[in-house]
Design a protein around this motif. Structure first.
Motif, PDB file in Angstrom:
ATOM      1  N   THR A  39       3.588  -9.344  -2.141  1.00  0.00           N
ATOM      2  CA  THR A  39       5.300  -9.141  -1.929  1.00  0.00           C
ATOM      3  C   THR A  39       5.550  -7.679  -2.912  1.00  0.00           C
ATOM      4  OG1 THR A  39       5.771 -11.510  -1.470  1.00  0.00           O
ATOM      5  CG2 THR A  39       7.483  -9.910  -2.313  1.00  0.00           C
ATOM      6  N   ALA A  40       5.256  -7.689  -4.050  1.00  0.00           N
ATOM      7  CA  ALA A  40       5.579  -6.634  -4.934  1.00  0.00           C
ATOM      8  C   ALA A  40       5.078  -5.316  -4.318  1.00  0.00           C
ATOM      9  CB  ALA A  40       5.118  -6.909  -6.107  1.00  0.00           C
ATOM     10  N   GLU A  41       3.782  -5.228  -3.736  1.00  0.00           N
ATOM     11  CA  GLU A  41       3.077  -3.999  -3.424  1.00  0.00           C
ATOM     12  C   GLU A  41       3.828  -3.625  -2.114  1.00  0.00           C
ATOM     13  OE1 GLU A  41       1.625  -6.710  -4.523  1.00  0.00           O
ATOM     14  OE2 GLU A  41       0.137  -6.163  -5.947  1.00  0.00           O
ATOM     15  N   VAL A  42       4.125  -4.643  -1.235  1.00  0.00           N
ATOM     16  CA  VAL A  42       4.794  -4.155   0.144  1.00  0.00           C
ATOM     17  C   VAL A  42       6.062  -3.641  -0.255  1.00  0.00           C
ATOM     18  CG1 VAL A  42       5.481  -5.132   2.220  1.00  0.00           C
ATOM     19  CG2 VAL A  42       3.637  -5.880   1.345  1.00  0.00           C
ATOM     20  N   LEU A  43       6.993  -4.311  -1.312  1.00  0.00           N
ATOM     21  CA  LEU A  43       8.017  -3.663  -1.600  1.00  0.00           C
ATOM     22  C   LEU A  43       8.102  -2.289  -2.157  1.00  0.00           C
ATOM     23  CD1 LEU A  43       9.803  -6.908  -3.324  1.00  0.00           C
ATOM     24  CD2 LEU A  43      10.436  -5.757  -1.255  1.00  0.00           C
ATOM     25  N   GLU A  44       7.106  -1.785  -3.060  1.00  0.00           N
ATOM     26  CA  GLU A  44       7.047  -0.608  -3.431  1.00  0.00           C
ATOM     27  C   GLU A  44       6.530   0.424  -2.493  1.00  0.00           C
ATOM     28  OE1 GLU A  44       7.653   0.400  -6.414  1.00  0.00           O
ATOM     29  OE2 GLU A  44       7.886  -1.290  -7.570  1.00  0.00           O
ATOM     30  N   GLU A  45       5.718  -0.089  -1.296  1.00  0.00           N
ATOM     31  CA  GLU A  45       5.435   0.928  -0.423  1.00  0.00           C
ATOM     32  C   GLU A  45       6.551   1.230   0.518  1.00  0.00           C
ATOM     33  OE1 GLU A  45       2.639  -1.294   1.760  1.00  0.00           O
ATOM     34  OE2 GLU A  45       0.928  -0.942   0.276  1.00  0.00           O
ATOM     35  N   ALA A  46       7.674   0.052   0.511  1.00  0.00           N
ATOM     36  CA  ALA A  46       8.811   0.193   1.569  1.00  0.00           C
ATOM     37  C   ALA A  46       9.521   1.387   0.654  1.00  0.00           C
ATOM     38  CB  ALA A  46       9.378  -1.167   1.982  1.00  0.00           C
ATOM     39  N   ARG A  47       9.786   1.274  -0.655  1.00  0.00           N
ATOM     40  CA  ARG A  47      10.615   1.938  -1.219  1.00  0.00           C
ATOM     41  C   ARG A  47      10.276   3.372  -1.146  1.00  0.00           C
ATOM     42  NH1 ARG A  47      11.614   3.719  -6.537  1.00  0.00           N
ATOM     43  NH2 ARG A  47       9.468   3.270  -7.532  1.00  0.00           N
ATOM     44  N   LEU A  48       8.718   3.834  -0.983  1.00  0.00           N
ATOM     45  CA  LEU A  48       8.788   5.178  -0.863  1.00  0.00           C
ATOM     46  C   LEU A  48       9.564   5.970   0.360  1.00  0.00           C
ATOM     47  CD1 LEU A  48       4.919   5.032  -1.430  1.00  0.00           C
ATOM     48  CD2 LEU A  48       6.655   5.633  -2.982  1.00  0.00           C
ATOM     49  N   VAL A  49       9.724   5.315   1.363  1.00  0.00           N
ATOM     50  CA  VAL A  49      10.355   5.688   2.550  1.00  0.00           C
ATOM     51  C   VAL A  49      12.038   5.275   2.642  1.00  0.00           C
ATOM     52  CG1 VAL A  49       8.293   6.039   3.826  1.00  0.00           C
ATOM     53  CG2 VAL A  49       9.396   4.016   3.820  1.00  0.00           C
ATOM     54  N   TRP A  50      12.244   4.588   1.972  1.00  0.00           N
ATOM     55  CA  TRP A  50      13.707   3.991   1.659  1.00  0.00           C
ATOM     56  C   TRP A  50      14.327   3.889   0.395  1.00  0.00           C
ATOM     57  CZ3 TRP A  50      15.197  -1.868   3.023  1.00  0.00           C
ATOM     58  CH2 TRP A  50      16.698  -2.195   3.305  1.00  0.00           C
ATOM     59  N   PRO A  51      14.863   5.216   0.180  1.00  0.00           N
ATOM     60  CA  PRO A  51      15.338   5.467  -1.238  1.00  0.00           C
ATOM     61  C   PRO A  51      16.527   4.405  -1.674  1.00  0.00           C
ATOM     62  CG  PRO A  51      16.177   7.038   0.270  1.00  0.00           C
ATOM     63  CD  PRO A  51      15.242   6.189   0.953  1.00  0.00           C
ATOM     64  N   GLU A  52      16.997   3.903  -0.971  1.00  0.00           N
ATOM     65  CA  GLU A  52      18.094   2.958  -1.271  1.00  0.00           C
ATOM     66  C   GLU A  52      17.734   1.379  -1.737  1.00  0.00           C
ATOM     67  OE1 GLU A  52      20.205   5.674   1.290  1.00  0.00           O
ATOM     68  OE2 GLU A  52      18.375   4.516   1.643  1.00  0.00           O
ATOM     69  N   LEU A  53      16.168   1.163  -1.633  1.00  0.00           N
ATOM     70  CA  LEU A  53      15.537   0.213  -2.229  1.00  0.00           C
ATOM     71  C   LEU A  53      15.472   0.215  -3.585  1.00  0.00           C
ATOM     72  CD1 LEU A  53      14.413  -2.775  -1.393  1.00  0.00           C
ATOM     73  CD2 LEU A  53      12.427  -1.499  -0.702  1.00  0.00           C
ATOM     74  N   ARG A  54      15.717  -1.008  -4.327  1.00  0.00           N
ATOM     75  CA  ARG A  54      15.488  -1.168  -5.576  1.00  0.00           C
ATOM     76  C   ARG A  54      14.563  -2.324  -5.845  1.00  0.00           C
ATOM     77  NH1 ARG A  54      20.199  -2.284 -10.135  1.00  0.00           N
ATOM     78  NH2 ARG A  54      18.926  -2.784 -11.942  1.00  0.00           N
ATOM     79  N   VAL A  55      13.575  -2.293  -6.619  1.00  0.00           N
ATOM     80  CA  VAL A  55      12.848  -3.447  -6.940  1.00  0.00           C
ATOM     81  C   VAL A  55      12.825  -4.058  -8.058  1.00  0.00           C
ATOM     82  CG1 VAL A  55      10.298  -4.403  -6.542  1.00  0.00           C
ATOM     83  CG2 VAL A  55      10.937  -2.433  -5.023  1.00  0.00           C
TER      84      VAL A  55
END
Length: 308
Positions: A39-55
């Motif tokens: 879950t954490a790795e997938v979130l970090e990958e998504a954050r690379l292309v979604w700047p509004e995402l904070r993990v």
């Protein structure tokens, strides 16, 4: 989210367009409740292309309500919407919630399920029993069939943050605030992927926390059970004396055994209820945090560690 690796691609695919189309600036605080999968790795990958995402990653699995607390305390928006990652609650309803809150100047907008046909019959019946019981104990301010999918104003979030409760049950805390509120209805969907993390034991635990946190009714039940046992025993004494006076006295080991079991059972129930409340007092006195944040992508030091 907890072990929601399989659900995250679908969540991002639906949540981002819904928020991008709302015409407002936003931030998504994704709270990873100590997941053991990717879950954490997938979130970090998504954050690379979604700047509004904070993990935000918790150091251990702290439970649904604690993870929700971490998200609320980390958020900074003028309005805060909470939603689970399984997509049983539609993210497309968030802009509608925001529009209703602004139009009618509401501090709380509940997402209310008007169709739960995708849930099992057992889940529907237990959920109905839970809301019926909560409305009886806490009051009719608790909206029926409203879970943790809701929108809160900054004033409502700050009010929740100021509360000293250790065991925070937001389904009851939020209505208890008494802020102006409205509802948005929706059809509850099937889980998009994976299995539910809310087992029967956790559901019972939530109900127990809800009851003991917001009501002293169980203690009063113990009192009334004691009164009932007193009158029952008094009645049996009267019957025994009557039998003795008419000369039909026989050894009554059965009745004696039944009375002892009855009184003993009530005593154990009463002691157990007292123990539940004393345990919660003990937890409140300790003032231990319900969660610890191990990583927050918004913190400068965590961005450096992650190579951002």
């Amino acid at each position: 989210m907890y072990n929601e690796e399989a659900a995250l691609p679908a969540l991002v695919a639906r949540l981002r367009p819904a928020l991008d189309g709302a015409g407002v600036t936003y931030e998504v605080v994704a709270v990873d409740d100590g997941s053991a999968d990717r879950t954490a790795e997938v979130l970090e990958e998504a954050r690379l292309v979604w700047p509004e995402l904070r993990v935000v990653r918790l150091r251990r699995n702290s439970g649904h309500q604690a993870a929700l607390t971490a998200g609320l305390h980390s958020s900074v928006g003028a309005y805060v919407a909470s939603i689970d990652a399984d997509l049983q609650d539609p993210p497309e309803k968030i802009p509608e919630m925001l529009e209703l809150a602004r139009k009618e100047r509401l501090d709380i907008v509940y997402g209310v399920r008007d169709d739960r046909s995708t849930d099992s019959g057992f889940k529907r019946r237990t959920a109905g029993l839970y809301y019926w019981l909560m409305r009886r104990l806490v009051g009719k301010s608790v909206p029926s069939q409203a879970g943790d999918f809701r929108l809160l104003s900054r004033e409502a979030v700050d009010a929740l943050k100021s509360l000293p409760d250790q065991q925070q049950v937001y389904r009851l805390l939020v209505p208890w605030l008494g802020f102006p509120s409205g509802t948005v209805t929706y059809v509850r969907e099937e889980r998009v992927a994976g299995e539910t993390k809310y087992s029967l034991g956790k559901m019972i635990g939530l109900a127990l926390d809800s009851i003991t946190t917001f009501s002293a009714a169980p203690l009063r039940i113990a009192t009334w059970l004691g009164v009932l046992s007193f009158f029952a025993c008094f009645g049996m004494v009267a019957v025994t004396l009557g039998i003795y006076l008419v000369g039909h006295t026989v050894p009554g080991w059965t009745s004696l055994f039944v009375v002892m079991l009855f009184i003993g059972g009530i005593q154990l129930i009463s002691v157990g209820l007292l123990g539940e409340y004393i345990g919660r007092i003990y937890t409140a006195v300790q003032k231990r945090p319900t969660y610890f944040i191990g990583h927050d992508s918004a913190r400068a030091e965590d961005r450096v560690d992650a190579g951002a």
